[in-house]
Structures are given as C-alpha cells and as structure tokens.
Design a protein around this motif. Structure first.
Motif, short mmCIF file in Angstrom:
data_model
loop_
_atom_site.label_atom_id
_atom_site.label_comp_id
_atom_site.label_asym_id
_atom_site.label_seq_id
_atom_site.Cartn_x
_atom_site.Cartn_y
_atom_site.Cartn_z
N SER A 305 0.82 -1.22 0.00
CA SER A 305 0.00 0.00 0.00
C SER A 305 0.85 1.26 0.00
CB SER A 305 -0.91 0.02 1.24
OG SER A 305 -1.75 -1.10 1.27
N SER A 306 2.12 1.11 0.21
CA SER A 306 2.99 2.28 0.37
C SER A 306 3.13 3.06 -0.94
CB SER A 306 4.39 1.84 0.83
OG SER A 306 5.05 1.13 -0.19
N GLU A 307 3.38 4.32 -0.78
CA GLU A 307 3.57 5.18 -1.94
C GLU A 307 4.80 4.76 -2.73
OE1 GLU A 307 4.30 9.93 -2.92
OE2 GLU A 307 3.63 9.31 -0.92
N ALA A 308 5.82 4.30 -2.00
CA ALA A 308 7.06 3.90 -2.68
C ALA A 308 6.80 2.72 -3.61
CB ALA A 308 8.12 3.53 -1.64
N PHE A 309 5.99 1.74 -3.14
CA PHE A 309 5.70 0.57 -3.99
C PHE A 309 4.92 1.00 -5.22
CE2 PHE A 309 2.60 -2.71 -5.19
CZ PHE A 309 3.47 -3.69 -5.62
N ARG A 310 3.92 1.86 -5.03
CA ARG A 310 3.10 2.29 -6.16
C ARG A 310 3.92 3.12 -7.15
NH1 ARG A 310 -1.60 -0.57 -6.86
NH2 ARG A 310 -2.08 -1.42 -4.81
N LYS A 311 4.89 3.84 -6.62
CA LYS A 311 5.72 4.69 -7.49
C LYS A 311 6.70 3.85 -8.28
CE LYS A 311 8.89 8.63 -7.31
NZ LYS A 311 9.58 9.61 -6.43
N ASP A 312 7.28 2.82 -7.62
CA ASP A 312 8.30 2.00 -8.27
C ASP A 312 7.70 0.90 -9.13
OD1 ASP A 312 10.18 3.50 -7.03
OD2 ASP A 312 10.55 2.08 -5.39
N SER A 313 6.40 0.66 -9.00
CA SER A 313 5.76 -0.43 -9.73
C SER A 313 4.73 0.12 -10.70
CB SER A 313 5.09 -1.40 -8.75
OG SER A 313 4.31 -2.34 -9.45
N SER A 314 4.62 -0.54 -11.85
CA SER A 314 3.59 -0.14 -12.82
C SER A 314 2.28 -0.87 -12.55
CB SER A 314 4.07 -0.49 -14.24
OG SER A 314 4.33 -1.87 -14.36
N PHE A 315 2.25 -1.63 -11.45
CA PHE A 315 1.05 -2.41 -11.13
C PHE A 315 -0.09 -1.49 -10.72
CE2 PHE A 315 -1.58 -4.81 -8.09
CZ PHE A 315 -2.02 -5.80 -8.95
N ARG A 316 -1.26 -1.72 -11.34
CA ARG A 316 -2.42 -0.86 -11.04
C ARG A 316 -3.64 -1.68 -10.62
NH1 ARG A 316 1.05 1.92 -10.61
NH2 ARG A 316 1.57 3.90 -11.62
N GLY A 317 -3.47 -3.00 -10.49
CA GLY A 317 -4.60 -3.83 -10.10
C GLY A 317 -4.74 -3.93 -8.60
N ASN A 318 -5.59 -4.86 -8.15
CA ASN A 318 -5.81 -5.08 -6.73
C ASN A 318 -4.99 -6.27 -6.26
OD1 ASN A 318 -7.63 -3.00 -6.91
ND2 ASN A 318 -9.43 -4.33 -6.99
N VAL A 319 -4.70 -6.26 -4.95
CA VAL A 319 -3.96 -7.37 -4.34
C VAL A 319 -4.75 -7.85 -3.14
CG1 VAL A 319 -1.80 -8.14 -3.31
CG2 VAL A 319 -1.77 -6.33 -5.04
N GLY A 320 -5.08 -9.15 -3.17
CA GLY A 320 -5.74 -9.75 -2.01
C GLY A 320 -4.78 -10.67 -1.27
N ILE A 321 -4.77 -10.53 0.07
CA ILE A 321 -3.90 -11.36 0.90
C ILE A 321 -4.78 -12.24 1.77
CG2 ILE A 321 -2.05 -11.36 2.63
CD1 ILE A 321 -1.56 -8.37 1.73
N GLY A 322 -4.60 -13.55 1.67
CA GLY A 322 -5.39 -14.47 2.46
C GLY A 322 -4.53 -15.26 3.42
N VAL A 323 -5.07 -15.55 4.62
CA VAL A 323 -4.33 -16.27 5.66
C VAL A 323 -5.12 -17.50 6.10
CG1 VAL A 323 -3.26 -16.10 7.94
CG2 VAL A 323 -3.42 -14.05 6.49
N ALA A 324 -4.41 -18.62 6.21
CA ALA A 324 -5.02 -19.85 6.74
C ALA A 324 -4.07 -20.47 7.75
CB ALA A 324 -5.32 -20.83 5.61
N PHE A 325 -4.61 -21.23 8.71
CA PHE A 325 -3.81 -21.76 9.82
C PHE A 325 -3.79 -23.28 9.86
CE2 PHE A 325 -5.56 -17.68 11.47
CZ PHE A 325 -4.37 -17.02 11.71
N TYR A 326 -2.67 -23.80 10.29
CA TYR A 326 -2.58 -25.19 10.76
C TYR A 326 -2.44 -25.12 12.29
CZ TYR A 326 -0.67 -29.69 12.05
OH TYR A 326 -0.48 -30.90 12.66
N PRO A 327 -3.16 -25.93 13.06
CA PRO A 327 -3.89 -27.14 12.67
C PRO A 327 -5.37 -26.93 12.34
CG PRO A 327 -3.71 -27.06 15.05
CD PRO A 327 -3.01 -25.84 14.52
N GLU A 328 -5.84 -25.68 12.30
CA GLU A 328 -7.25 -25.47 11.96
C GLU A 328 -7.56 -26.10 10.59
OE1 GLU A 328 -6.54 -22.95 15.34
OE2 GLU A 328 -5.38 -23.32 13.50
#
Length: 370
Positions: A305-328
């Motif tokens: 989400s940082s300005e530096a990442f958006r400035k250094d990257s030409s990526f303009r799409g969305n990014v989803g981050i998902g988390v899952a646990f073991y042993p659940e």
C-alpha cells in the motif's frame, strides 16, 4: 680420428630409425589404451558421477600408466587463498594436514594457477627451487626430482591443479614426455567435462525448482518444502500459517519482480516464498500464536500500500492477501484452498482476510467474538 665410414653412418642411422619406430609404437599403444579408458569416463560424465569418484578413477589410471609417478590433485578457491589436496591420504603430513589443507603453498603453484593462459608446465630440480623450500625434506625423502602440472577452472572460478611428481628414472625407453603430457592434458579435459556436467545439472535444478522471472520457489518445490515443515509441526505440536498473495489485474514481468522483492524483504529468511502460479504467491511461515500471522499479513499489506511501492511499480490492479492456519486446516490442500478463498474475499485495492473455522475475518480480534 673420427670414423665417418659409410658403414658406420648407415649403422647409426638404422639404429636411430629403429629407436624412433619403437618409440612411436609405444606412444601409439599408449594412446590406444587411453582411448579404451575414455569409454568408462564418458559413462561417468553421462550419468553425473560425483567429482570425487571421477578424480579417484583418474588417479588410479595414472598409477597404472605411470607406476613411478605420484599424482597430486590440488584444489584452490578463485582467490588462491585456500588450498587442499583432494587425494591427501596419499601425501605426507609435512605437506598437508589430516584433512588435506596445504600447510605451505609453493609460490610456483600460486603463479601457475593464476596464469590460465599457461595451462601446462614442467618443473625440474624441485629440491633446488627456493619456491619449494618447505617441501624439500619431503621431496628428498621420496626421491622426487620434478613435476608436470595442468590446471582446470570450474564455473565458480575455483582451480583444480593436477600435479604429477616424478623421480629421475620416470622417463625411460618405455615412457616418453609425449605420453605424460598427452595423458595429463586428457585428464584435464575429462575434469573439465565433469565441471560442465555439474554446472548443467545445477542450471537444470534451478530452472526446475525456481521461477525464472522472480527467483522464488516453483509450486512443486514449495509443496515439497512445506510438506516437510508441516510434518515437523505435527510432530512438535507447532502452529503454521499459509499466506496467499493474489494479484487481480494484468500480470506484467516488472510487477512480479517488484512484488517478489517486497515479499523477500518483508518475510524472514527461513520463511518459504513461492510464485505458485501466474498471479498467485504463496508463503509458508512458522508461528507461535495466531496473531503472528496477522502481523505478517499486515506488514505485506503496508508494503504493497505504500507510496514507494506504487511509485516503483507499474502495477495498477488489486492485491488480495489471504491467511489460513494449521492445525485449523490440517492438510496442505485445505490450507491452500482456505488461503485462496480468503484472498478472494478482499474488496479493496489492497487488503487481507483471515480464514478461521470457515469464517473470513478482517482482524484476529473478530475471532474472539465467535
């Protein structure tokens, strides 16, 4: 008075011709014998035999061809700082220690290894050479008078120098300089072939296990590595988290490289990171508590989400981050499915969701309200 009679000159000429023919026959027979050995060497290279096995084979063949010659295989790094005798068990402790490290390296060896334009050399009268003074006692005790040397460099810049030490009687009517030089250079070519095979295997391994664009693990290698961590977690009753970083939008090579750099800088050195498919990155991390995974997800979120990442990257799409646990989620497949599903639940440009007992949470605080 010198006898220059035609009979004597003819006799001398005939004897010289006979000696030449005898020498040429010896050398031809020797080369034929060497060629027969090359079939086994070719097989060793083809099946990817270990370097020490090939070197041991070559040393034994040298001993058969030249019983009076003492082969010495000297390895050194590209900086010529560390030297080791590969076949050190055959050498005196006055030359190397019990693990083959050379105690004192003659300057002639250093100079020769540092001169790749001169791959072959012969040195005589070693006992009178000041460069070899620390070896004089050993050379004298063994009756060694000189040596031939040939160096080969591997793909990492290290050197393997083959030194053949000989006594005064090595070269005789049955062994010629040509035979020794040809066999030594041939040995160097087979060592070089072994280096080439090793380098090819390494490139193949890298291309098979690592993604070319990002340098991260490929899916199969990630699966294998995470399975080992999961088995360890089961055995030691530890927690594990899988995080899925999913790109929603055009996937450009510069996006992939930038994102992989962010993940490598955000995660720990011992965390697994993979480019699992074209638009999906997976990470496997050991955690002590559930909150630890959210901390990691939040770090990734802030970095993307940082300005530096958006400035250094030409990526303009969305990014989803998902988390899952073991042993659940108790299996790899279940972990992957849950982490992917959580990433798909993100409804903002960059964000994360946590799968916990079938629910998708924005923070772990929401889990305590269940």
């Amino acid at each position: 008075m010198v006898d220059n009679s035609p009979e004597l000159l003819h006799s001398t000429s005939s004897r010289s011709e006979a000696e030449d023919i005898h020498r040429l026959k010896l050398e031809l027979d020797f080369l034929s014998n060497v060629r027969r050995q090359e079939e086994e060497l070719l097989y060793m290279v083809a099946r990817g035999a270990r370097q020490d096995s090939m070197l041991s084979f070559l040393v034994e063949k040298f001993k058969q061809f030249f019983p009076r010659v003492r082969p010495c295989l000297l390895w050194c790094d590209k900086d010529l700082a560390h030297w080791r005798i590969e076949n050190h068990k055959e050498w005196s402790n006055s030359v190397c220690n019990t693990i083959g490290e050379v105690i004192s390296v003659p300057q002639a060896l250093l100079t020769f290894a540092a001169s790749p334009s001169r791959p072959f050399v012969r040195i005589d009268n070693l006992s009178s050479q000041s460069d070899w003074i620390d070896w004089h006692q050993f050379l004298s005790n063994e009756g060694i008078s000189g040596c031939w040397m040939h160096s080969v460099q591997d793909h990492d810049g290290n050197w393997l120098t083959v030194a053949l030490f000989f006594d005064h009687e090595t070269l005789s009517e049955n062994i010629t300089e040509f035979m020794v030089e040809q066999s030594l250079k041939g040995m160097g070519k087979w060592i070089k072939a072994g280096f080439e095979r090793k380098n090819a295997d390494r490139k193949l391994l890298i291309s098979e296990h690592y993604d070319e664009q990002t340098g991260l693990l490929r899916d199969a290698m990630f699966d294998t590595s995470l399975e080992l961590i999961l088995k360890d977690a089961r055995r030691n009753f530890q927690r594990l988290a899988v995080l899925c970083v999913k790109l929603h939008g055009p996937v450009l090579s510069e996006n992939l490289k930038t994102l992989s750099t962010v993940l490598q800088e955000t995660l720990r050195d011992n965390d697994l990171i993979s480019r699992y498919s074209d638009n999906v990155f997976l990470t496997g991390v050991r955690i002590g508590h559930l909150d630890d995974a959210e901390i990691i997800a939040n770090k990734i979120y802030k970095a993307l989400s940082s300005e530096a990442f958006r400035k250094d990257s030409s990526f303009r799409g969305n990014v989803g981050i998902g988390v899952a646990f073991y042993p659940e989620q108790s299996t790899l497949d279940a972990l992957y499915i849950a982490a992917h599903a959580a990433a798909d639940q993100v409804d903002q440009p960059v964000g994360y969701r946590i799968e916990y007992h079938g629910r998708f949470l924005k923070t772990m605080d929401d889990a305590y309200d269940l």
